[in-house]
Scaffold this active site. Structure first.
Site, short mmCIF file in Angstrom:
data_model
loop_
_atom_site.label_atom_id
_atom_site.label_comp_id
_atom_site.label_asym_id
_atom_site.label_seq_id
_atom_site.Cartn_x
_atom_site.Cartn_y
_atom_site.Cartn_z
CE LYS A 1 35.09 36.42 33.28
NZ LYS A 1 33.87 37.06 33.75
CG ASP B 1 31.97 35.52 38.92
OD1 ASP B 1 33.17 35.49 38.60
OD2 ASP B 1 31.07 35.99 38.20
CD GLN C 1 31.24 39.08 32.25
OE1 GLN C 1 31.61 37.92 32.44
NE2 GLN C 1 31.99 40.12 32.61
#
Ligand code: NAP
Length: 288
Positions: A50, A117, A94
């Site tokens: 990422k 997300d 995460q």
């Protein structure tokens, strides 16, 4: 045909650069914050990818690390700091997080406009309406749809079978494909005869996390297969002692399909490219 996620992800990133330049001309620099708890090796590998993609296109990347002893309340305070900081446009917590963390409460605490997300009820709900409202859809389903579109795989009227009904892959990809007029069947652990469904699929999407769950006899000749699974299997020939494989038996199935994604190099890079697009969209929408 191999559905090459590595190559397509780079195309997506290249396409994104003019949008970032337009923001920069207005004095706006997109910024992502990732909250990382502990040091799970797989999570660290995903995070590195990422970071790499963000830096490649000029998105500011910041990682905030916390100890595995953090409580849900403490984590919510950290999320609120990001929510109220106008210089930050995207937030990721995460996963996985330690057992004591209440995941629904954490997701609910994230400001939906920074939820790159696409996990909050607000963004999931919008995605249900139509393609027009898929502003911040979950990154993996978005990456899958973009990969299929890149290779001009028709979706309208096609029989799509999805194996796995998680909130982050199976369920949202089903909705996105219904939005595109596919006929969608979703299978999971309790599905009685999995092969009976998979054999009907024009497009088979597998997101379970079990190596070789799908074998050659379960796939129709000429089908398109999207393998979302990422599994570490022991491999003494590799320096790190393991290889990454998907959920489908690639060697035998690839001979039968019209198109298939490799693992690695399929859905993985597309997920990160879709995330980058979500960060840009979030920045644009927060800055109007
Ligand atoms: P998950 O939350 O564990 O969901 C797995 C799903 O598979 C569940 O719906 C489960 O059904 C179903 N399932 C379990 N055993 C099954 C069986 N024998 N037959 C049919 N269905 C079965 O996993 P996830 O987060 O969706 O991830 C799935 C895989 O994709 C993992 O390998 C993960 O690492 C990978 N992944 C890859 C990416 C990427 O970017 N490439 C992104 C996300 C995830 P029940 O709920 O009924 O048990």
């Amino acid at each position: 045909m191999l559905l090459d996620g590595t190559k397509t992800a780079q195309k997506v990133l290249t396409r994104s650069i003019p949008r970032i330049e337009a923001l920069k001309k207005r004095g706006i620099q997109p910024k992502l914050v990732i909250i990382m708890i502990g040091d799970n090796a797989a999570s660290l590998a995903y995070i590195r990818q990422k970071q790499k993609f963000c830096e490649q296109v000029g998105i500011i990347y910041e990682q905030r690390n916390f100890d595995t002893s953090i409580t849900t309340d403490e984590l919510i305070i950290e999320i609120q700091k990001v929510n109220t900081d106008a210089s930050i446009h995207g937030l990721i917590v995460q996963l996985p997080v330690p057992k004591q963390i209440n995941i629904p409460l954490i997701i609910r605490a994230i400001e939906p406009k920074k939820d790159v997300d696409g996990f909050t009820a607000y963004n999931i709900g919008k995605m249900f309406l139509s393609t027009e409202f898929e502003h911040l859809p979950p990154a993996t389903p978005k990456g899958i749809v973009e990969l299929l579109e890149e290779y001009k795989v028709p979706l309208e009227g096609k029989e799509v079978v999805i194996v796995g009904h998680s909130n982050i892959v199976g369920k949202p990809v089903a909705v996105m494909l219904m939005n595109r007029n596919a006929t969608v069947t979703v299978c999971h652990y309790y599905t009685k005869d999995l092969a009976e469904h998979t054999k009907r699929a024009d497009i088979l999407i597998v997101a379970v996390g079990k190596p070789k769950l799908i074998t050659e006899d379960m796939v129709k000749k000429g089908a398109v297969v999207v393998d979302v699974g990422i599994n570490r299997v022991e491999d003494a020939s590799k320096k790190q002692g393991f290889s990454l494989v998907g959920d489908v038996d690639f060697d035998s199935i690839s001979k039968k399909t019209s198109a298939i994604t490799p693992v690695p190099g399929g859905v993985g890079p597309m997920t990160v490219a879709a995330l980058v697009e979500n960060i840009i969209t979030a920045t644009e929408r927060l800055s109007t």
